[in-house]
Design a protein around this motif. Structure first.
Motif, short mmCIF file in Angstrom:
data_model
loop_
_atom_site.label_atom_id
_atom_site.label_comp_id
_atom_site.label_asym_id
_atom_site.label_seq_id
_atom_site.Cartn_x
_atom_site.Cartn_y
_atom_site.Cartn_z
N LYS A 154 51.46 36.59 41.96
CA LYS A 154 50.43 35.55 41.98
C LYS A 154 50.50 34.67 40.73
O LYS A 154 49.49 34.30 40.14
CB LYS A 154 49.04 36.15 42.14
N GLN A 156 51.28 35.35 37.82
CA GLN A 156 50.94 36.05 36.58
C GLN A 156 52.07 37.03 36.27
O GLN A 156 52.53 37.75 37.16
CB GLN A 156 49.62 36.82 36.72
N ARG A 184 45.08 45.77 38.94
CA ARG A 184 45.34 44.59 39.78
C ARG A 184 44.68 43.33 39.22
O ARG A 184 45.15 42.22 39.43
CB ARG A 184 44.83 44.83 41.20
N ALA A 185 43.60 43.49 38.47
CA ALA A 185 42.89 42.34 37.93
C ALA A 185 43.77 41.54 36.97
O ALA A 185 43.58 40.33 36.80
CB ALA A 185 41.62 42.79 37.21
N GLN A 186 44.75 42.19 36.35
CA GLN A 186 45.64 41.49 35.43
C GLN A 186 46.58 40.53 36.15
O GLN A 186 47.22 39.69 35.52
CB GLN A 186 46.43 42.50 34.60
N TRP A 187 46.65 40.66 37.46
CA TRP A 187 47.44 39.74 38.28
C TRP A 187 46.54 38.89 39.17
O TRP A 187 46.98 38.35 40.18
CB TRP A 187 48.46 40.51 39.12
N ASN A 188 45.28 38.78 38.78
CA ASN A 188 44.30 37.92 39.48
C ASN A 188 44.10 38.29 40.95
O ASN A 188 43.90 37.42 41.79
CB ASN A 188 44.70 36.44 39.36
N LYS A 190 41.41 39.46 42.86
CA LYS A 190 40.00 39.48 42.45
C LYS A 190 39.03 40.08 43.46
O LYS A 190 37.89 40.36 43.11
CB LYS A 190 39.55 38.06 42.15
N SER A 193 36.34 42.88 42.78
CA SER A 193 36.81 43.54 41.55
C SER A 193 35.71 43.63 40.51
O SER A 193 35.06 42.63 40.19
CB SER A 193 37.99 42.74 40.96
N SER A 195 36.08 43.72 37.51
CA SER A 195 36.48 42.91 36.36
C SER A 195 36.02 41.46 36.50
O SER A 195 35.92 40.75 35.50
CB SER A 195 38.01 42.93 36.20
N PHE A 196 35.73 41.03 37.70
CA PHE A 196 35.33 39.65 37.95
C PHE A 196 33.90 39.52 38.46
O PHE A 196 33.32 38.44 38.43
CB PHE A 196 36.29 38.99 38.95
N ASP A 209 39.90 48.42 40.56
CA ASP A 209 40.98 47.60 40.03
C ASP A 209 42.29 48.37 39.95
O ASP A 209 43.36 47.76 39.88
CB ASP A 209 40.63 47.10 38.63
#
Length: 221
Positions: A154, A156, A184-188, A190, A193, A195-196, A209
């Motif tokens: 993605k 990233q 997975r959040a480190q690759w957007n 979302k 998630s 994290s978001f 995540d």
């Protein structure tokens, strides 16, 4: 010549907050420089038809899913009997589900994974892994090497490191990683998630995540 198998088995794409994937957690770092490979190195072509990425996931309620993703192409570079570089491209549109028998629900689940909620396959049809370092492990009976590489997904790119059992014989190479876990959040990625989005908002619909992966690969000269 025998084919080099590096079947990328994404062994636990588990998204559940209460059902985390099994495996060693990997702290993804910023992308690393890819070393230039000597012209004298040998090239092994990845057998895309024999290589794949297996995945398994679960939601917060404990519902489990599993399936596979396949490769488009790749190559492994070898010099003096050692892997010194390489890469493989993942066909994100090849995502399959194995556990859902109902064809309609199966197609709906796979379609959701391909949608912008998750991997947005229309905009990002491929992912790529490119080796940045390979080191032999001494005294480890389960795994022979430690492999680092840039994983682009993605748009990233992050560098990850995992262990693998690598064998080379008769013009072929086989490698199989340990089970490891990335965020997975480190690759957007979302969708639901933590994290978001806040847990107050997500409640019991939150999706973990943590994403578990297992890699195998095969190719030949």
């Amino acid at each position: 010549m025998k084919k080099l198998l590096f079947v990328a088995a994404v062994g636990a794409m588990t998204f559940a907050c209460s059902n985390s994937p099994e495996g060693e957690k990997v702290d993804a770092q910023e992308a690393q420089e890819v070393k230039e490979v000597e012209a004298t190195s040998e090239t092994y072509a990845v057998a895309a038809d024999e290589s794949m990425i297996m995945w398994e996931g679960s939601d917060v309620a404990g519902k489990m899913h599993n399936g596979a993703i396949y490769l488009n192409s790749g190559e492994i570079m070898v010099e003096d009997g050692n892997i010194v570089g390489g890469n493989f491209t993942i066909d994100m549109g090849s995502i399959e589900n194995y556990d859902v028998e109902d064809e309609e629900y199966n197609a709906k689940l796979v379609g959701h994974l391909k949608s912008p909620d998750f991997f947005n396959v229309d905009s990002f049809p491929t992912a790529k892994f490119e080796i940045t370092d390979v080191a032999a492990l001494e005294g480890d009976t389960a795994f022979t090497h430690q492999i680092s590489g840039n994983l682009m997904m993605k748009n990233q790119t992050k560098n990850i490191t995992f262990k693998a059992n690598v064998t080379m014989e008769n013009g072929s190479i086989m490698a199989e990683s340990n089970n490891f876990v990335i965020d997975r959040a480190q690759w957007n990625v979302k969708f639901r998630s933590p994290s978001f989005f806040s847990m107050d908002e997500l409640k019991d619909k939150a999706i973990n995540d943590e994403m578990g992966i297992k890699i195998k690969l095969m190719a030949s000269k």
